[in-house]
Write an enzyme that holds these catalytic residues in place. Sequence first.
Site, PDB file in Angstrom:
ATOM      1  N   THR A  11       0.939  -1.134   0.029  1.00 31.62           N
ATOM      2  CA  THR A  11      -0.056   0.089   0.184  1.00 31.62           C
ATOM      3  C   THR A  11       0.990   0.855   0.185  1.00 31.62           C
ATOM      4  OG1 THR A  11      -1.342  -1.137   1.739  1.00 31.62           O
ATOM      5  CG2 THR A  11      -2.106   0.796   0.680  1.00 31.62           C
ATOM      6  N   THR A  12       0.092   2.590  -0.295  1.00 33.78           N
ATOM      7  CA  THR A  12       1.061   3.509  -1.010  1.00 33.78           C
ATOM      8  C   THR A  12      -0.163   5.027   0.149  1.00 33.78           C
ATOM      9  OG1 THR A  12       2.931   4.826  -1.218  1.00 33.78           O
ATOM     10  CG2 THR A  12       0.825   4.608  -2.860  1.00 33.78           C
TER      11      THR A  12
END
Length: 522
Positions: A342-343
């Site tokens: 995820t970012t």
Amino acid sequence: MSHRGSACKGVVAAGHPLTAAAGAEILRQGGNAFDAAIAAVMTAWVTESVLTSAGGGGFLLAHTRQGENCLFDFFSQTPQSNQLSRAPDFYPIHANFGDTVQEFHIGLGSIAVPGTVAGLLHVHERLGRLPLAAIAEPAIHHAQQGVTVNPFLAYVYELLEPILTASDAAKAMYTHQGQLLKAGDTLHMPDFAQTLKLIVEKGAAFFYEGAIAQQIDQDCRAAGGYLTLADLQQYRVIERQPLSLSYRDATFLTNPPPSSGGTLIGFALKLLEQLEAAQMAPGSDRHLAGLSQVMALTNAARRDGFDRCLYDSQVATAFLSQAHLQPYQTTLAHRVNRLGSTTHVSVIDEAGNAASVTTSNGEGSSYVIPQTGIMLNNMLGEEDLHPNGFHQWGENQRISSMMAPTMILRDGQPQLVLGSGGSNRIRTAILQVIANVVDFGLPLEAAIAAPRIHWERGTLHLEPADTLPLDALANLPDTTAVIPWQQQNMYFGGVHAVGVDDQGALHGAGDARRGGAVAFAS
């Protein structure tokens, strides 16, 4: 981390220098925080591909200069049917972090309805200022010209090699002459550049109703995927009222149910609030003991009916009520006294608009939509998202996520904007950074860089610190094992944050665990 005076146009923290720079450039062109966040996320689809994608999902928490707070939910949706006439294309892979191994499932049967394209275009229509073509230009440029693979992404590619080499289309993007791209190599995404141009020109319908949607439907029918054309056509962005609660003398805003991460962070903060921060030093035996028990008790409370009630309209109110909190607060006081991917992008602009946006592709399904450069998500293959078991998901509903874009407000103004990647570690990473800033007054860079812990299923994971109180922590209730990691790792999340300091200056910090960077718009 850098500091600038309050006269700058804004600050962006993200998971890659080019991602942050794209957002800052949009601010310089006169865009607001929401334009900058959209530009940064689109750019991350290239610069941080495999962590995020146009084929994934996410959430954007918005605070406008007029004081409006809104959570835009564009996370992945389950298909309308979990019945197939054949066995699903669904199989496990293993990601080796060095000190732990995590299993994920991929294939066409792991793909949920993607929401990021619809979400970003919806936010732009509601809150954006600049033309969408200008906002998308940095992403298109990098997709056409190529981006140099940095050491962090090279490490991620190694972790996810079973996914990036499982299909010919994925191999075409992420390998060169039969070898996985490594640091210093160039990732080119020309197909995606063209696809993004068409999305800008034709809107979300191009992705959800046209040839792309029809291709996804055709491939899933042929090879064991759940997605259909109707699933894509009926996808909608949902605007929600953020979960809001007090913490110390501030207001905590985050992602509400049916996603679970924000509510669980809120529960943990209400437990942590019972501990006297002034009597603890960051990283001390007492501090780590308190944190580990907050995590353990939050997990216990989650099992006590929370997961089963996620789609009840009053679940957050009941879960965070004093009546429900009281026994856990009492237990905490007793115990402490005895002792993929995820970012995230955070933005604040000079006018006081703020955006906290977390997006994910899971680890990716390995299925790339032909001629688009878009790998679709594997959200149906994430164990953390399906506590009741794979293929048992409720039909046609938002998947509950740990993703928790978050803000801390003081006097109605954003003081801290943050979020994290890291699957089930998202909530513990955000919890610790908030505590470091609000409880201990650490500078933002130090708050993010500080060693973290994570408690899960009786095991306490600790990042390296000058001293590790292993003997004390090994005897904590509910802890069966203590694992000291040899170095800081993306396993413990990646918190990218921006804020306003006591002098009114904008500041920011990116998490080195996930290649974080900060950019200012002067």
